[in-house]
Design a protein around this motif. Structure first.
Motif, PDB file in Angstrom:
ATOM      1  N   LEU A 352       0.824  -1.211   0.000  1.00 41.94           N
ATOM      2  CA  LEU A 352       0.000   0.000   0.000  1.00 41.94           C
ATOM      3  C   LEU A 352       0.855   1.257   0.000  1.00 41.94           C
ATOM      4  N   ASP A 353       1.983   1.217   0.698  1.00 41.78           N
ATOM      5  CA  ASP A 353       2.883   2.378   0.719  1.00 41.78           C
ATOM      6  C   ASP A 353       3.441   2.651  -0.678  1.00 41.78           C
ATOM      7  N   LYS A 356       0.547   4.038  -2.918  1.00 41.91           N
ATOM      8  CA  LYS A 356       0.187   5.413  -2.563  1.00 41.91           C
ATOM      9  C   LYS A 356       1.257   6.407  -2.997  1.00 41.91           C
ATOM     10  N   GLN A 359       1.176   6.305  -7.322  1.00 40.89           N
ATOM     11  CA  GLN A 359       0.048   6.248  -8.241  1.00 40.89           C
ATOM     12  C   GLN A 359      -0.224   7.568  -8.957  1.00 40.89           C
ATOM     13  N   GLN A 368      -6.902  10.625  -6.029  1.00 37.12           N
ATOM     14  CA  GLN A 368      -6.448   9.292  -5.676  1.00 37.12           C
ATOM     15  C   GLN A 368      -7.507   8.251  -6.039  1.00 37.12           C
TER      16      GLN A 368
END
Length: 401
Positions: A352-353, A356, A359, A368
């Motif tokens: 996820l890091d 994020k 992206q 986002q």
């Protein structure tokens, strides 16, 4: 779930037109529970008489129920309409590499009962026989005279041939060109209704979008991180369209190459994503036997350095996959599920890091794409297969509505 059946009817076919109107009414109520007859007439651009007749037929057949009396901005108050969750049942099943997952659910997607049976990988014939035995248990519990069976959807761990009920390949099971529904039918002669099968990630994606009400995203990508890694992409809120590809390979992200010249994958290629992030590659790296439950074996060991290193590397590879999907498919929403999500932060945080942080680099925008993690997605694919059965009845040539 093709809609081409509409072209098989001549203009002026009154039976077909009435059925089409009932389908439109049912679909509107499914997506927006609580609509009145006047709301439906306005949104579907049908006459009040047409809507009244269609609603009455759907009430009589047990598809709809009337709810509370709602005030109207003009004219008489109207009754809120909802799907009737008391008269029909949908069965869904997922054949996983290490288990079978079954659900019985209502028209709105409410799970009435679920069952998870752990299973050591075996032949298609043995798997079909065991699945049929488990489905008989659900049938006895929920086909008690008050409910009607609408059908069975089966989600399978591999690509399905477009237009044919054939599992082309399940590399982590060693199955190839399997007509799984044909293996099931002799054991389930009493299970009536629509039968269908699909890839497990595609079924999961379909159910996550189709059983959604209210704020429905324009498109949704479901990423299944389990024994293998797969994805499914669906678009549209009326009848979601599933991206399949000419050979049914769309979404087979586990077999995209992330490490040229890397380890051999079960598919025969080298450096596939599954060699870096998958249940089987984590088993191989940490010496966990096939007979052991991977999650149960790992949870007590999450503080061990070798486990942390393995999961961090797998998480980084997962993050790369998520970013690649964002750039190549650009869905409105990404949903991450599968058994590996139960490992929590050691695996998910690196993924996820990375997603994020990267992206928005291409467009430089602050917008986002939401990424939602389902911590327990045990029955998501089975429920999605049930949703596909419902959609095929509402939008297909069936005379059940």
């Amino acid at each position: 779930m093709s809609t081409s059946y509409q072209q098989q009817h001549k203009a002026g076919d009154l039976h077909f037109l009435k059925r089409l109107n009932r389908s439109a009414i049912l679909e509107l109520v499914r997506r927006t529970p609580g609509l009145t007859r006047a709301d439906i007439a306005s949104q579907a651009q049908l006459t009040k008489a047409t809507v009244g007749a269609g609603v009455q037929s759907l009430l009589h057949q047990g598809w709809l129920r009337e709810g509370e009396l709602l005030k109207s901005s003009g004219g008489r108050p109207g009754r809120a309409l909802h799907l009737n969750d008391e008269r029909h049942v949908l069965f869904g099943a997922e054949v996983g590499v290490h288990g079978l997952r079954l659900v019985a659910c209502t028209l709105s997607g409410q799970v009435l009962e679920s069952h998870h049976e752990h299973l050591v990988p075996t032949t298609p014939e043995v798997t079909a026989e065991l699945l049929a035995e488990l489905l008989h248990g659900l049938m006895r519990a929920h086909l008690d005279g008050n409910r009607r069976c609408l059908g069975l959807g089966v989600a399978l761990p591999g690509p399905i041939a477009p237009g044919k009920p054939v599992l082309r390949l399940a590399p982590n099971l060693g199955w190839r060109d399997i007509r799984f529904l044909d293996l099931l039918r002799p054991h389930l002669s009493r299970l009536e209704g629509t039968w269908l099968m699909d890839n497990e990630a595609k079924s999961a994606a379909f159910g996550e979008l189709y059983f959604r009400t209210g704020n429905i995203p324009e498109s949704l990508m479901y990423v299944s991180a389990g024994t293998g890694i797969g994805s499914g992409m669906v678009e549209g809120s009326h009848l979601p369209l599933v991206a399949r590809g000419i050979q049914g390979l769309a979404g087979e992200i586990g077999h995209t190459v992330l490490q040229p010249g890397g380890l051999y994958c079960h598919c025969g290629n080298r450096g596939c994503a599954e060699t870096l992030v998958s249940g089987w590659s984590i088993r191989a790296a940490l010496g966990i036997a096939e007979e052991e439950d991977l999650i149960e074996a790992l949870l007590p060991r999450l503080n061990e350095p070798d486990v942390q290193t393995t999961l961090r590397r797998a998480g980084e590879a997962l993050g790369i996959l998520l970013l690649n999907l964002h750039h190549t498919q650009n869905p409105s929403e990404i949903v991450l599920g599968g058994s590996l999500t139960q490992l929590g932060a050691p695996l998910l945080s690196p993924a996820l890091d990375y997603f994020k942080a990267n992206q928005s680099r291409l467009l430089g925008t602050t917008q986002q794409v939401p990424l939602r993690v389902i911590e327990d997605s045990t029955f998501v694919a089975a429920r999605g297969a049930a949703a596909q059965v419902l959609a095929s009845i509402i939008h297909g040539p069936s005379d059940l509505i």
